[in-house]
Motif scaffolding. Sequence first.
Motif: not given
Lengths: 196, 196
Positions: A101, A93, A179, A97
């Motif tokens: 990002e 995860r 997402e 991410q």
Amino acid sequence: MAKIKVAKNGTKRDAITQKGAGLFRKKGFAASSMRELADSVGVEASSLYNHIGSKSEILRSICFTVANRFTSQLNEVEQVSQDAVGKLENLIRFHIQMMLENFDEVYVANHEWKQLEEPYLSNFLSQRKAYENRLADIIRDGISKGSIKDINPHVVVLIILSAVRGLEFWQRNKKNISESELVEQMVSHLLNGITK
Amino acid sequence: MAKIKVAKNGTKRDAITQKGAGLFRKKGFAASSMRELADSVGVEASSLYNHIGSKSEILRSICFTVANRFTSQLNEVEQVSQDAVGKLENLIRFHIQMMLENFDEVYVANHEWKQLEEPYLSNFLSQRKAYENRLADIIRDGISKGSIKDINPHVVVLIILSAVRGLEFWQRNKKNISESELVEQMVSHLLNGITK
DNA sequence: ACACAAAACTAACGGTTATTAGTTTTTTGG
DNA sequence: CCAAAAAACTAATAACCGTTAGTTTTGTGT
């Protein structure tokens, strides 16, 4: 006479590095010139040198900032009491991410580290190798405790890291899936496979 | 006066392209100079132009040779009567084999296609997109026939292609595991997962 | 052995590169 | 409001780039 725009809580050096990450991702480090970077910052090339030491220093900064963030997260995950599959899920995860990002920076760290100069190149590779080995240790632990199949841990690390890295191709399809859905499906595939 | 060594059944152009693939993989296309390539071929830079049209032509040749090989294999697999999981397994094995047997070329096609010039860049991306869509079709078929879990087909394609691509990092660990074992474990993980 | 083609060479071209030096403008702090 | 520091500018440097032109050497077929 143009001026470099700085984000809140950011130095001009940070602004240049950020623009550099975007440029290096789009064109590649070696194919990007300081004049192009200066253009995108809105300034003459020579003015950049009031804030950064060299072109290669920008790349160095991008690569090690990314590497250090991954290492930090791994440090934290290792300390949490959780089973191996849980730790893996946490890290998957986090990788997803980071990819979503901090796309430019992660992309550049993944693709342009070869252009680092010694001794930074060796340092970078050592750090990555160590990261992979610690990931393999987690998997080994899961195997010995019976929660993970008896597969070569390094193969598993390879597949997981490559798969999350592959998110660099995702941008295009962003529209078709949310997402959160993406994360769940990736985790599910990487942990449980696709066959019924 | 040096001479270009040609492999059996190969032209001098092929020899240059092969050395180019090796150089571009190690240093990146933009960071590689024609003088370096000439050195590795054992000749002066200008002599290369008796055999190739330009630096970018070499890259173009590498990228499309690789792309066409994958497309050809997909053509064949689509025509065989086999269930979706069997087709996927076939393609995964082919990707792994290509990665191990034509490392430099596949690596360069994967990493340096951005340096292609138009219209070749667009052509390359179209071809890759089409390839991914046809792979997704196979997965969709498997889902509708019940042999594959109901996961977003594009996510599955992403993971599989990224994972096999990740074999570029494998070189280092080659010693610890045989090639056949590697293939089996990758196929197993990608199809069946790692959890018990 | 001779003519022709292929493939090597040297030298140079215009262009771009990262970076530096020196100067001028802008911003900042008292 | 003025002095000092920060940050912009212009101009130039030497190095390197891909590629071309022109020439010489090497290989080949008769």
